[in-house]
Enzyme design. Structure first.
Site, PDB file in Angstrom:
ATOM      1  N   GLY A 112     -15.499  13.073 -24.106  1.00 50.85           N
ATOM      2  CA  GLY A 112     -15.423  14.505 -24.362  1.00 50.85           C
ATOM      3  C   GLY A 112     -14.099  15.097 -23.921  1.00 50.85           C
ATOM      4  N   ARG A 176     -16.213   7.551 -28.689  1.00 48.49           N
ATOM      5  CA  ARG A 176     -17.001   6.983 -27.597  1.00 48.49           C
ATOM      6  C   ARG A 176     -17.330   5.508 -27.833  1.00 48.49           C
ATOM      7  NH1 ARG A 176     -18.831  11.056 -24.238  1.00 48.49           N
ATOM      8  NH2 ARG A 176     -18.636  13.180 -25.060  1.00 48.49           N
ATOM      9  N   ASP A 207     -17.201   6.121 -18.433  1.00 48.44           N
ATOM     10  CA  ASP A 207     -17.359   5.123 -19.497  1.00 48.44           C
ATOM     11  C   ASP A 207     -16.005   4.606 -19.976  1.00 48.44           C
ATOM     12  OD1 ASP A 207     -20.094   5.120 -19.496  1.00 48.44           O
ATOM     13  OD2 ASP A 207     -20.310   6.535 -21.145  1.00 48.44           O
ATOM     14  N   LYS A 233     -10.262  11.441 -16.346  1.00 50.56           N
ATOM     15  CA  LYS A 233     -10.416  12.734 -17.014  1.00 50.56           C
ATOM     16  C   LYS A 233     -11.903  13.026 -17.062  1.00 50.56           C
ATOM     17  CE  LYS A 233     -11.852  12.735 -20.650  1.00 50.56           C
ATOM     18  NZ  LYS A 233     -13.254  12.939 -21.174  1.00 50.56           N
ATOM     19  N   THR A 234     -12.366  13.951 -16.262  1.00 48.11           N
ATOM     20  CA  THR A 234     -13.797  14.228 -16.260  1.00 48.11           C
ATOM     21  C   THR A 234     -14.060  15.651 -15.799  1.00 48.11           C
ATOM     22  OG1 THR A 234     -15.929  13.589 -15.315  1.00 48.11           O
ATOM     23  CG2 THR A 234     -13.995  13.259 -13.933  1.00 48.11           C
ATOM     24  N   ASP A 236     -17.268  16.164 -14.925  1.00 42.11           N
ATOM     25  CA  ASP A 236     -18.553  15.893 -14.283  1.00 42.11           C
ATOM     26  C   ASP A 236     -18.421  15.503 -12.813  1.00 42.11           C
ATOM     27  OD1 ASP A 236     -19.841  16.272 -16.760  1.00 42.11           O
ATOM     28  OD2 ASP A 236     -19.386  14.212 -17.334  1.00 42.11           O
TER      29      ASP A 236
END
Length: 245
Positions: A112, A176, A207, A233-234, A236
């Site tokens: 994402g 993905r 992931d 890069k997140t 979350d």
């Protein structure tokens, strides 16, 4: 009149911003005035460079690394990668800033979209060309599937500049796809050899960085010279350790 350091920095920043605006109008063959106000302001922003990366630096290898848990299982799964030393970048006083060797570096966006993806690409591009003007940055399209299918673009200032400081992953697209099967690994090896990659940079979350680790392990097992690097890069907060906040 006495000018403070902060006001002098602000004045320099404004001069650089105006220069950047003119450069964009020349390079892109468009008028900056045609862009939205937000796009204009983002283009004019100049990210601050850590002093260490402005000049010559060298790599120092530190202690052997390990895992926080499941040590034996992880070491068994990644026998080629496990235990590699911590790498630190330190100033190299008096050393050359340029790199004599032309480098070919691949980059892929995965997962994402999150802020900063485009600036990772522009930072790679700027650094490569500051060190050696003949170096090339290769952007794989639509995530890891672009590596498997060897679907890529040679990135230029004309293609990168409109995306500096912009959100999203529009420059290359994302995906993905997980590199899992032996056929996929074999195709990735062929892509690395065909593109003569010195390095391959994954920009993504947990992931994506798992993909990067699996591919790095495979490359080492097959003596592929391409170095694989994962950039976290997140949104979350699921990529945390001693070196990542």
């Amino acid at each position: 009149m006495v000018t403070s350091a902060s006001s002098a920095d602000e004045h320099l920043h404004n001069i650089q911003a105006v220069r950047r605006k003119v450069e964009h109008e020349l390079k892109l063959n468009i008028s900056v005035a045609e862009l939205s106000p937000l796009h204009q302001q983002r283009l004019l922003y100049i990210p601050r460079m850590p002093p260490l990366l402005r000049g010559a630096f060298r790599v120092v290898f530190g202690d052997r690394t390990s895992a926080a848990y499941d040590v034996e299982e992880i070491e068994k799964r990644f026998p080629k990668l496990f235990g590699q030393p911590v790498v630190k970048i330190v100033p190299n006083s008096g050393g050359p800033v340029t790199i004599g060797k032309k480098l070919r570096i691949g980059v892929v966006l995965s997962g994402g979209p999150a802020p900063g993806g485009h600036n990772v690409i522009s930072g790679l591009f700027d650094h490569l060309h500051e060190r050696n003007k003949d170096s090339e940055l290769i952007g794989f399209v639509n995530g890891p599937s672009g590596i498997i299918d060897c679907n890529y673009n040679i990135l230029t200032s004309q293609s990168i500049d409109p995306f500096r400081n912009q959100g999203g992953f529009h420059l290359l697209g994302s995906g993905r796809t997980k590199i899992e099967t032996e056929e996929q690994f074999a195709m990735a090896r062929e892509a690395a050899k065909k593109c003569e990659l010195d390095g391959l940079v994954f920009v993504g979350g947990d992931d994506t960085n798992t993909n990067a680790m699996l591919l790095a392990e495979d490359f080492k097992a097959y003596n592929i010279d391409t170095k694989v690097i994962g950039v976290p890069k997140t949104i979350d907060g699921d990529l945390r350790n001693t070196y990542i906040e």
